[in-house]
Design an enzyme around this catalytic site. Structure first.
Site, PDB file in Angstrom:
ATOM      1  CE  LYS A   1      -2.202  -1.152   3.788  1.00  0.00           C
ATOM      2  NZ  LYS A   1      -1.530  -2.444   4.088  1.00  0.00           N
TER       3      LYS A   1
ATOM      4  NE  ARG B   1      -4.814  -1.541   9.844  1.00  0.00           N
ATOM      5  CZ  ARG B   1      -3.764  -1.027   9.219  1.00  0.00           C
ATOM      6  NH1 ARG B   1      -3.826   0.143   8.632  1.00  0.00           N
ATOM      7  NH2 ARG B   1      -2.639  -1.694   9.177  1.00  0.00           N
TER       8      ARG B   1
ATOM      9  NE  ARG C   1       7.599  -2.424   6.230  1.00  0.00           N
ATOM     10  CZ  ARG C   1       6.270  -2.387   6.379  1.00  0.00           C
ATOM     11  NH1 ARG C   1       5.537  -1.745   5.494  1.00  0.00           N
ATOM     12  NH2 ARG C   1       5.700  -2.990   7.391  1.00  0.00           N
TER      13      ARG C   1
ATOM     14  NE  ARG D   1       5.998  -0.370  10.023  1.00  0.00           N
ATOM     15  CZ  ARG D   1       4.868  -0.360   9.339  1.00  0.00           C
ATOM     16  NH1 ARG D   1       4.810   0.329   8.205  1.00  0.00           N
ATOM     17  NH2 ARG D   1       3.805  -1.000   9.755  1.00  0.00           N
TER      18      ARG D   1
ATOM     19  NE  ARG E   1       1.707  -5.001  10.906  1.00  0.00           N
ATOM     20  CZ  ARG E   1       2.784  -4.616  10.219  1.00  0.00           C
ATOM     21  NH1 ARG E   1       3.979  -5.000  10.595  1.00  0.00           N
ATOM     22  NH2 ARG E   1       2.639  -3.834   9.178  1.00  0.00           N
TER      23      ARG E   1
HETATM   24  P1  AP5 Z   1       4.767  -1.634   1.889  1.00  0.00           P
HETATM   25  O1  AP5 Z   1       4.476  -0.818   0.691  1.00  0.00           O
HETATM   26  O2  AP5 Z   1       5.490  -0.984   3.024  1.00  0.00           O
HETATM   27  O3  AP5 Z   1       3.436  -2.377   2.380  1.00  0.00           O
HETATM   28  P2  AP5 Z   1       2.171  -1.812   3.161  1.00  0.00           P
HETATM   29  O4  AP5 Z   1       0.980  -2.498   2.580  1.00  0.00           O
HETATM   30  O5  AP5 Z   1       2.184  -0.324   3.184  1.00  0.00           O
HETATM   31  O6  AP5 Z   1       2.481  -2.438   4.576  1.00  0.00           O
HETATM   32  P3  AP5 Z   1       2.333  -1.814   6.029  1.00  0.00           P
HETATM   33  O7  AP5 Z   1       3.063  -2.766   6.937  1.00  0.00           O
HETATM   34  O8  AP5 Z   1       2.755  -0.400   6.112  1.00  0.00           O
HETATM   35  O9  AP5 Z   1       0.821  -1.934   6.213  1.00  0.00           O
HETATM   36  P4  AP5 Z   1       0.068  -2.031   7.476  1.00  0.00           P
HETATM   37  O10 AP5 Z   1      -1.275  -1.771   6.952  1.00  0.00           O
HETATM   38  O11 AP5 Z   1       0.211  -3.281   8.273  1.00  0.00           O
HETATM   39  O12 AP5 Z   1       0.783  -0.967   8.441  1.00  0.00           O
HETATM   40  P5  AP5 Z   1       0.410   0.514   8.828  1.00  0.00           P
HETATM   41  O13 AP5 Z   1       1.648   1.294   8.835  1.00  0.00           O
HETATM   42  O14 AP5 Z   1      -0.763   0.999   8.067  1.00  0.00           O
HETATM   43  O15 AP5 Z   1       5.585  -2.923   1.414  1.00  0.00           O
HETATM   44  C1  AP5 Z   1       6.101  -3.844   2.357  1.00  0.00           C
HETATM   45  C2  AP5 Z   1       7.467  -4.363   1.854  1.00  0.00           C
HETATM   46  O16 AP5 Z   1       7.262  -5.182   0.711  1.00  0.00           O
HETATM   47  C3  AP5 Z   1       8.439  -3.251   1.419  1.00  0.00           C
HETATM   48  O17 AP5 Z   1       9.743  -3.592   1.796  1.00  0.00           O
HETATM   49  C4  AP5 Z   1       8.292  -3.214  -0.123  1.00  0.00           C
HETATM   50  O18 AP5 Z   1       9.499  -2.813  -0.751  1.00  0.00           O
HETATM   51  C5  AP5 Z   1       7.954  -4.674  -0.427  1.00  0.00           C
HETATM   52  N1  AP5 Z   1       7.027  -4.802  -1.556  1.00  0.00           N
HETATM   53  C6  AP5 Z   1       5.958  -4.003  -1.862  1.00  0.00           C
HETATM   54  N2  AP5 Z   1       5.327  -4.449  -2.956  1.00  0.00           N
HETATM   55  C7  AP5 Z   1       5.989  -5.561  -3.353  1.00  0.00           C
HETATM   56  C8  AP5 Z   1       5.823  -6.489  -4.445  1.00  0.00           C
HETATM   57  N3  AP5 Z   1       4.835  -6.332  -5.351  1.00  0.00           N
HETATM   58  N4  AP5 Z   1       6.693  -7.531  -4.550  1.00  0.00           N
HETATM   59  C9  AP5 Z   1       7.704  -7.668  -3.643  1.00  0.00           C
HETATM   60  N5  AP5 Z   1       7.935  -6.836  -2.616  1.00  0.00           N
HETATM   61  C10 AP5 Z   1       7.085  -5.800  -2.462  1.00  0.00           C
HETATM   62  O19 AP5 Z   1      -0.123   0.301  10.341  1.00  0.00           O
HETATM   63  C11 AP5 Z   1       0.768  -0.032  11.393  1.00  0.00           C
HETATM   64  C12 AP5 Z   1      -0.041  -0.164  12.686  1.00  0.00           C
HETATM   65  O20 AP5 Z   1      -0.698   1.095  12.999  1.00  0.00           O
HETATM   66  C13 AP5 Z   1      -1.198  -1.182  12.656  1.00  0.00           C
HETATM   67  O21 AP5 Z   1      -0.741  -2.494  12.949  1.00  0.00           O
HETATM   68  C14 AP5 Z   1      -2.133  -0.619  13.731  1.00  0.00           C
HETATM   69  O22 AP5 Z   1      -1.682  -0.927  15.023  1.00  0.00           O
HETATM   70  C15 AP5 Z   1      -2.001   0.896  13.539  1.00  0.00           C
HETATM   71  N6  AP5 Z   1      -3.011   1.407  12.592  1.00  0.00           N
HETATM   72  C16 AP5 Z   1      -2.764   1.979  11.371  1.00  0.00           C
HETATM   73  N7  AP5 Z   1      -3.912   2.328  10.779  1.00  0.00           N
HETATM   74  C17 AP5 Z   1      -4.909   1.989  11.626  1.00  0.00           C
HETATM   75  C18 AP5 Z   1      -6.321   2.060  11.555  1.00  0.00           C
HETATM   76  N8  AP5 Z   1      -6.946   2.583  10.474  1.00  0.00           N
HETATM   77  N9  AP5 Z   1      -7.034   1.582  12.586  1.00  0.00           N
HETATM   78  C19 AP5 Z   1      -6.444   1.060  13.683  1.00  0.00           C
HETATM   79  N10 AP5 Z   1      -5.101   0.943  13.820  1.00  0.00           N
HETATM   80  C20 AP5 Z   1      -4.339   1.401  12.782  1.00  0.00           C
END
Ligand code: AP5
Length: 216
Positions: A13, A87, A126, A159, A170
């Site tokens: 994402k 979410r 990552r 991270r 997660r």
């Molecule tokens: P990346 O692009 O970083 O993936 P992402 O989908 O953004 O993953 P996140 O871990 O950031 O998502 P998340 O939703 O769990 O975390 P968030 O920060 O929102 O890619 C990941 C890796 O893969 C990278 O190294 C990239 O290079 C590689 N990659 C990408 N595409 C690829 C491909 N096609 N092929 C190969 N490699 C690839 O949330 C963190 C925490 O915050 C949550 O756990 C929760 O506690 C809290 N939180 C956030 N939002 C909310 C909400 N709305 N409600 C409640 N709690 C929340």
């Protein structure tokens, strides 16, 4: 253009959002990035969110809805991409309420689809820039100089919530609470399903084609 990017943790994402905002000149509103900034600033919200984030659970809906609606209100008129929000169905309802009150709507939902089996190696490999937020991977998307941001910001970091145990939690949380959000949006907004289990540039190309078609 107002978009929502949905998908499991590690679906790409953040990676794809950065490309979408560059192409369509949109604001990138990532709930995870905003929460991490609040934590780094030591704010009350950041302190409240910390234990949920460290364990891989979800931060309570009321905190997230208020935080994201405030970010949306500050977004430029050209539009935004929501990354990591909503979410839960409760968050989606909260967003709808705010959009209706403002006389606005979402143009499309992009759903990045990846099997769980592809996620763990993405997360543990990552590396992110703590200054500009650029995301890399030790194998799939290497920085030009090992461990350093390409934009000259300095050292990359891993991270805390990218350990195997937390990633597992997660993913479980995603299936239990977030997967239903796609169903909530069926018949409400156009949904663009994208195969995100392919090379990063291929995912981008498929997404741009779908969004360009929708914009016509
Ligand atoms: P990346 O692009 O970083 O993936 P992402 O989908 O953004 O993953 P996140 O871990 O950031 O998502 P998340 O939703 O769990 O975390 P968030 O920060 O929102 O890619 C990941 C890796 O893969 C990278 O190294 C990239 O290079 C590689 N990659 C990408 N595409 C690829 C491909 N096609 N092929 C190969 N490699 C690839 O949330 C963190 C925490 O915050 C949550 O756990 C929760 O506690 C809290 N939180 C956030 N939002 C909310 C909400 N709305 N409600 C409640 N709690 C929340």
């Amino acid at each position: 253009m107002k978009l929502i990017l949905l998908g499991p943790p590690g679906a790409g994402k953040g990676t794809q959002c950065k490309r979408v905002v560059d192409r369509y000149n949109l604001a990138h509103l990532s709930s995870g990035d905003i929460l991490r900034a609040e934590r780094a600033a030591g704010s009350e919200l950041g302190r409240k969110a910390q234990s949920y984030m460290d364990s891989g659970g979800l931060v309570p809906d009321d905190l997230i809805i208020d935080m994201m609606i405030a970010a949306i209100k500050k977004a430029p008129a050209n539009g935004y991409v929501l990354d990591g929000f909503p979410r839960t169905v409760v968050q989606a309802e909260g967003l709808d309420k705010a959009l209706t009150a403002a006389g606005e709507k979402i143009d499309a939902i992009v759903e990045l689809k990846v099997p769980d089996s592809a996620i763990l190696s993405r997360m543990t490999g990552r590396r992110s820039c703590p200054v500009c937020g650029q995301v890399y991977h030790v194998v799939n998307l290497k920085p030009k100089v090992d461990g350093q941001c390409d934009k000259g910001c300095g050292a990359l970091v891993q991270r805390k919530d990218d350990t195997p145990d937390v990633v597992d939690h997660r993913l479980k949380t995603y299936h239990e609470q977030t997967a239903a959000v796609v169903g909530y949006y069926e018949n409400k907004y156009p949904i663009l399903p994208i195969n995100a289990d392919q090379e990063i540039d291929r995912v981008t190309a498929d997404m741009f084609k779908g969004l360009d078609d929708l914009a016509r």
